[in-house]
Design a protein around this motif. Sequence first.
Motif, short mmCIF file in Angstrom:
data_model
loop_
_atom_site.label_atom_id
_atom_site.label_comp_id
_atom_site.label_asym_id
_atom_site.label_seq_id
_atom_site.Cartn_x
_atom_site.Cartn_y
_atom_site.Cartn_z
N UNK A 63 -4.26 -40.64 -7.55
CA UNK A 63 -4.26 -39.21 -7.85
C UNK A 63 -2.89 -38.73 -8.29
N UNK A 64 -1.86 -39.21 -7.58
CA UNK A 64 -0.48 -38.87 -7.91
C UNK A 64 -0.13 -39.20 -9.35
N UNK A 65 -0.42 -40.46 -9.71
CA UNK A 65 -0.08 -40.93 -11.05
C UNK A 65 -0.86 -40.17 -12.10
N UNK A 108 2.91 -43.60 -6.27
CA UNK A 108 1.90 -43.59 -7.33
C UNK A 108 1.35 -44.98 -7.52
N UNK A 109 0.47 -45.12 -8.51
CA UNK A 109 -0.20 -46.39 -8.73
C UNK A 109 0.80 -47.50 -9.08
N UNK A 110 1.79 -47.19 -9.90
CA UNK A 110 2.80 -48.19 -10.26
C UNK A 110 3.56 -48.66 -9.03
N UNK A 111 3.91 -47.72 -8.18
CA UNK A 111 4.64 -48.07 -6.98
C UNK A 111 3.75 -48.88 -6.04
N UNK A 112 2.48 -48.51 -5.97
CA UNK A 112 1.51 -49.26 -5.15
C UNK A 112 1.47 -50.71 -5.60
#
Lengths: 249, 270
Positions: B73-75, B217-221
């Motif tokens: 959701x963040x990304x 976010x998704x990238x960080x995940x």
Amino acid sequence: MPTSIRRYVPFWLSLAVGIALWEVAGRSTSAAFMVPFSATLVRLWELIVAGEFLGQLAESAKLFFTGFVLALTVGIPLGMLLARVRALRIGIEPYLMLIYATPLVALIPFILSMMGFGFAPKVLVVFLFAVFPVLYNTVEGARSIKPEMIEVAHSFRSGEWALWREVMLPYTLPYTMTGVRQAIGRALVGMVAAEFFLSSTGLGQLIMGASQNFDTGGVFASIFVIGLIGVGLMRVGLMIERHFARWRQ
Amino acid sequence: MADAAITATVPAARAAPAARGVLVPRLITGLALLLIWEVAVRLLAPAYVAKPTTVLMVAPHVLTDPVFLRATGNTLAAVAEGLAVALVFGTVIGLLMGRSPALEKAIRHYVNGFYAMPMIVVLPLFSLWFGYSASTRIATIIFAAIFSIIVNVADGARSVPREFLEVARSFRSSRLRMMLNIVLPSSMPYLLAGFRLAAGRALIGAVVAEFFISVGGLGYYILYNSRSYHHNEAFVGVLLLAAFGVSFEVLVQAATRRFLPWYRRDEKAD
């Protein structure tokens, strides 16, 4: 004034205005935030004289060309093969499109933890960024060939060689070259991404190091150079593409 | 009925190809690719490396994990916000640039220059300017997205048929109305093509920014999980990114076919 000079007046004028704006903006803000054009050039000169800069540039160039050439040597023949073998092309098309639309930067952490910090993983990143535009566009070009053309060639008893020379290459090569142009831009992104997130070398390291030391002048100088390289390579790509686009008619 | 008739005449190659002849080879190729991947990883790679069966096994758990959902959701929110800004400003600048030769001459080289620049080089600079925060991510997304919109909209505004504008002028329509009612609609296909490129670049910008500044976010995940050798979990994130990338493509293509059936052109690619 000869027309050849007059044609470039707007260009030089806009360049001068841009530099002036940069200079003014740089001088009226804090040096940690923005550096004027003159100071950027001075910093760039310092970096060059210190000997660090050209070495890093060479390092980046090596990475870029290794990955890019690898992408072409794999991408073009493979693309042509897919172009010729219809069943294979139809089978693989949706997956190519899938990978083409995926942000491949997301694979960098995997490459890092599997391959570590050497030169090879970075080449792999540049390769991955560059190869898919070539493949995708070549296949797109093959799709532009009407099946009737090949049928006509066959009914005139064209051999495989003649078919390639007269039909396949003239039709797919312009598309391939569009792919090559896109690949140049993407390989450059891949190069910087690899230098940021894998072992830090080259121009990427120069920017990162400068940013970590709050050396805003160094950051601007490096970005300026990479911007110029980007514009130069884009030019080269467009020239290659236009050269081959003449075939398309 | 009418709709079907219209879509049937539009780009034959683009429209759904004869479904059955295509589906079987595609399924076989897909299965073959998955099989090669599975076997290669089992034979050659360490156990933590992602492979189809294990990715499939962790997928239900990951897709319902609140941490993962929040990251997604963040990304997506950041991408949407950045794209919206880039779309509005990019369209305005592009329209003005396409219709005003003076402005075009003044800023063309800068727009092309920034467009040709590998967008991620600005990250260290943006992180100096905006700090290690979500604003750096937004700024990166906008920077990554806006130039492809400007370039394409300017192309579109330049190629408005002259007669349209002459008719409007002879009816004494104002410049603003001409922009809104003639130039903008007829640049629409270019705008969509630019938006498609922009969406892809925005997604890349978001992921790269998250890698760089470690904002959630998704990238960080993906980064976090692959660092702790949870490759399968991380790969679900990559698949989701791929799904977003593809759905942008499909949406824009569908929108072009549905709303602009008169339009056909090789779009300007990156």
